[in-house]
Scaffold this motif. Structure first.
Motif, mmCIF file in Angstrom:
data_model
loop_
_atom_site.group_PDB
_atom_site.id
_atom_site.type_symbol
_atom_site.label_atom_id
_atom_site.label_comp_id
_atom_site.label_asym_id
_atom_site.label_seq_id
_atom_site.Cartn_x
_atom_site.Cartn_y
_atom_site.Cartn_z
ATOM 1 N N GLN A 209 19.828 30.445 35.589
ATOM 2 C CA GLN A 209 20.288 31.497 34.671
ATOM 3 C C GLN A 209 19.249 32.154 34.005
ATOM 4 O OE1 GLN A 209 22.480 28.413 32.198
ATOM 5 N NE2 GLN A 209 24.555 29.164 32.861
ATOM 6 N N SER A 210 17.978 31.735 34.076
ATOM 7 C CA SER A 210 16.843 32.440 33.323
ATOM 8 C C SER A 210 15.935 32.806 34.552
ATOM 9 C CB SER A 210 16.293 31.574 32.317
ATOM 10 O OG SER A 210 15.934 30.456 33.075
ATOM 11 N N LEU A 211 16.237 32.765 35.856
ATOM 12 C CA LEU A 211 15.393 33.384 36.830
ATOM 13 C C LEU A 211 14.681 34.436 36.718
ATOM 14 C CD1 LEU A 211 14.889 31.334 39.257
ATOM 15 C CD2 LEU A 211 16.629 32.651 40.615
ATOM 16 N N ASP A 212 15.535 35.681 36.189
ATOM 17 C CA ASP A 212 14.988 37.029 36.119
ATOM 18 C C ASP A 212 13.913 37.120 35.309
ATOM 19 O OD1 ASP A 212 16.906 37.403 38.044
ATOM 20 O OD2 ASP A 212 18.349 38.533 36.733
ATOM 21 N N GLU A 213 13.684 36.102 34.406
ATOM 22 C CA GLU A 213 12.510 36.222 33.433
ATOM 23 C C GLU A 213 11.344 35.566 33.721
ATOM 24 O OE1 GLU A 213 14.409 34.076 30.060
ATOM 25 O OE2 GLU A 213 16.311 35.356 30.580
ATOM 26 N N GLU A 214 11.526 34.943 35.047
ATOM 27 C CA GLU A 214 10.267 34.145 35.397
ATOM 28 C C GLU A 214 9.013 35.091 35.926
ATOM 29 O OE1 GLU A 214 10.895 30.839 38.140
ATOM 30 O OE2 GLU A 214 12.479 30.155 36.820
ATOM 31 N N GLU A 215 7.882 34.342 35.665
ATOM 32 C CA GLU A 215 6.626 34.997 36.232
ATOM 33 C C GLU A 215 6.380 34.493 37.863
ATOM 34 O OE1 GLU A 215 4.083 37.539 35.517
ATOM 35 O OE2 GLU A 215 5.798 38.146 34.324
ATOM 36 N N PRO A 216 6.138 35.308 38.549
ATOM 37 C CA PRO A 216 6.027 34.582 40.203
ATOM 38 C C PRO A 216 4.625 33.888 40.029
ATOM 39 C CG PRO A 216 5.799 37.053 40.153
ATOM 40 C CD PRO A 216 6.207 36.685 38.880
ATOM 41 N N LEU A 217 4.533 33.088 41.206
ATOM 42 C CA LEU A 217 3.229 32.419 41.421
ATOM 43 C C LEU A 217 2.429 33.261 41.740
ATOM 44 C CD1 LEU A 217 4.535 29.228 43.418
ATOM 45 C CD2 LEU A 217 4.268 29.592 40.962
ATOM 46 N N PHE A 218 0.839 33.124 41.739
ATOM 47 C CA PHE A 218 -0.299 33.712 41.903
ATOM 48 C C PHE A 218 -0.754 33.579 43.182
ATOM 49 C CE2 PHE A 218 -4.746 34.334 42.605
ATOM 50 C CZ PHE A 218 -5.027 35.572 42.119
ATOM 51 N N PHE A 219 -1.017 34.837 43.808
ATOM 52 C CA PHE A 219 -1.527 34.906 45.325
ATOM 53 C C PHE A 219 -2.739 35.977 45.253
ATOM 54 C CE2 PHE A 219 2.391 32.592 45.878
ATOM 55 C CZ PHE A 219 2.225 31.774 46.697
ATOM 56 N N HIS A 220 -3.588 35.575 46.118
ATOM 57 C CA HIS A 220 -4.694 36.826 46.300
ATOM 58 C C HIS A 220 -4.101 37.985 46.863
ATOM 59 C CE1 HIS A 220 -7.930 34.727 44.336
ATOM 60 N NE2 HIS A 220 -7.633 33.654 45.106
ATOM 61 N N ARG A 221 -4.690 39.137 46.326
ATOM 62 C CA ARG A 221 -4.048 40.520 46.752
ATOM 63 C C ARG A 221 -5.120 40.543 48.073
ATOM 64 N NH1 ARG A 221 -6.464 44.405 43.250
ATOM 65 N NH2 ARG A 221 -8.361 42.791 43.191
ATOM 66 N N LEU A 222 -4.866 41.186 49.303
ATOM 67 C CA LEU A 222 -5.893 41.671 50.435
ATOM 68 C C LEU A 222 -7.200 42.182 49.613
ATOM 69 C CD1 LEU A 222 -3.145 43.285 52.746
ATOM 70 C CD2 LEU A 222 -4.340 41.055 52.775
ATOM 71 N N ALA A 223 -7.117 43.010 48.635
ATOM 72 C CA ALA A 223 -8.315 43.648 48.008
ATOM 73 C C ALA A 223 -9.416 42.612 47.760
ATOM 74 C CB ALA A 223 -7.793 44.505 47.113
ATOM 75 N N ASP A 224 -8.719 41.285 47.486
ATOM 76 C CA ASP A 224 -9.703 40.085 46.965
ATOM 77 C C ASP A 224 -10.660 39.819 48.272
ATOM 78 O OD1 ASP A 224 -8.651 40.208 44.640
ATOM 79 O OD2 ASP A 224 -7.363 38.508 44.599
ATOM 80 N N PHE A 225 -10.231 40.025 49.368
ATOM 81 C CA PHE A 225 -10.716 39.504 50.695
ATOM 82 C C PHE A 225 -11.997 40.635 51.106
ATOM 83 C CE2 PHE A 225 -7.144 37.364 50.231
ATOM 84 C CZ PHE A 225 -7.556 35.960 50.093
ATOM 85 N N GLY A 226 -13.196 39.994 51.543
ATOM 86 C CA GLY A 226 -13.907 41.280 52.398
ATOM 87 C C GLY A 226 -13.761 41.527 53.687
ATOM 88 N N GLU A 227 -14.133 41.977 54.417
ATOM 89 C CA GLU A 227 -14.145 42.254 55.901
ATOM 90 C C GLU A 227 -14.099 40.849 56.661
ATOM 91 O OE1 GLU A 227 -15.672 45.592 57.710
ATOM 92 O OE2 GLU A 227 -15.466 47.017 55.994
ATOM 93 N N ASP A 228 -14.914 40.229 56.208
ATOM 94 C CA ASP A 228 -15.051 38.858 57.034
ATOM 95 C C ASP A 228 -13.686 37.978 56.430
ATOM 96 O OD1 ASP A 228 -15.435 38.097 54.397
ATOM 97 O OD2 ASP A 228 -17.119 37.050 54.792
#
Lengths: 250, 250
Positions: A209-228
């Motif tokens: 019933q309150s799903l729409d208020e939830e914050e999703p879990l954190f995952f890294h953005r692609l920009a957090d990673f280098g070319e390696d």
């Protein structure tokens, strides 16, 4: 808003089925249009293979990713895959409802992932994680266990639940761009009695019933990673699977 | 000594098949008697269900664990399960050979686990981990990836490989008592060319030639845990999944 519940239990009278029905009812009350994929009842094929595509790109040698990619533009997949792709793309909210078997999903649900999350459709070169195909949509695992919650505490016998779930949370859902909500776990279902199970359903109902208020879990953005492909030195690891400590096994 | 290679790739000419053949040849040279379970070729059923048992303990309501347990004493399982149980129990060394799909095994191999590692046969109350059914036997994952190794470094985009593998290493193999050897990973197979793949096979061959000298990975004994299923305060967490740090997701 559309919700898709993918249901992976062989028994129509199982507690998993009761959870599916509770979710369908509650989400409908919230205004969702709800679709259920009942994998067992619909006879969904679990094993990815040559039959997944209508025409082989390479009839000599079957490579799943290559065949999926070649069929992507016209969605030339087997009818059960095509149906599930249509349902998946129509959904704003995806719920996977399953009994946890061997720290993971039942094979039939793994097969749904292997076959429906096709290369060129559900992910592509550069279209992953925060640039993933399903960004803006939400997904959640909802599952039962035989074991009690303590077993999956960080120092529990089975290991930390958030690490156990990483292949599904990170490796499937977040990788394809979904905003992943906290899982809903029905612990020790065989041992809690009818009263206990009724309480779990009530708790699930309140959660939905309150799903729409939830914050999703954190995952890294692609920009957090280098070319390696590794986290940039200034980025602090923020998920259950990324870290800079010593390894234990490898 | 008997070795069982469980092979889970739909293409007989795949690199996974070459790895299977390399292992079969090398282990035979080492004196092993080698059996291959070719899940696709043998048409192994992936989805656990009512057909898994010859007679239903409860015809009204299908519960996988309960039905597996009821059939355990006489091994009254479907013929494909019974055949795999016999192979599994005859093996001193188990190798799972598969392409990593979605941070895990292909559905057909997950189904082999769901159906063959039956309750009452492969594990039972009190017969898990260091008291597990298969103690004294060794098991190893051997798999291919599309991604390069960096992606699965501790700070890599996909997360630390040893955490990704925990559901298989810990949740299946060690839980059932196997001594788990380090995995063998063939990285980025589609991108390394014929020469690169030949080198991987040579590396795999050398690895298999000295397998008997390897120390298995560490897992906690049951005695490390208290009655609350959590590590005793004096025990230092020693696996990729157990820890006492903060959680990131849950």
């Amino acid at each position: 808003m559309n919700a898709l519940i993918v249901f992976a239990h062989p028994e129509p009278r199982s507690f998993n089925a009761a959870m599916r029905d509770e979710a369908a009812r509650t989400l409908a009350e919230q205004g969702y249009s709800v679709t259920v994929s009942d994998l067992y009842a619909e006879g969904f094929e679990a094993a990815a293979g040559p039959g997944d595509v209508l025409e082989r790109a390479n009839p000599e040698r079957f490579d799943l990713g290559a065949e999926q990619l070649a069929a992507a533009e016209t969605l030339a997949y087997a009818p059960d895959i095509r149906r599930e792709i249509d349902r998946l793309f129509a959904a704003d909210l995806l719920i996977l409802q399953f009994p946890m078997w061997w720290f993971s999903v039942p094979a039939i649900l793994k097969g749904w992932i292997d076959r429906v999350f096709a290369f060129g459709v559900a992910y592509d070169f550069g279209r992953t994680w925060d640039r993933g195909v399903f960004r803006g949509k939400r997904a959640m695992l909802s599952f039962t266990t035989g074991a009690p919650a303590n077993v999956f505490e960080p120092d529990g016998r089975s290991g930390d639940l958030e690490r156990v779930l990483w292949p599904l949370h990170g490796g499937v859902l977040a990788l394809c761009g979904f905003s992943v909500l906290r899982p809903f776990t029905a612990w020790a279902v065989p041992w809690i009695g009818d009263q206990g199970r009724a309480e779990v359903l009530a708790r699930y109902r309140r959660r939905l019933q309150s799903l729409d208020e939830e914050e999703p879990l954190f995952f890294h953005r692609l920009a957090d990673f280098g070319e390696d492909h590794r986290l940039r030195p200034d980025v602090e690891p923020g998920t259950p699977a990324q870290h800079r400590g010593p390894r234990k096994h490898l």
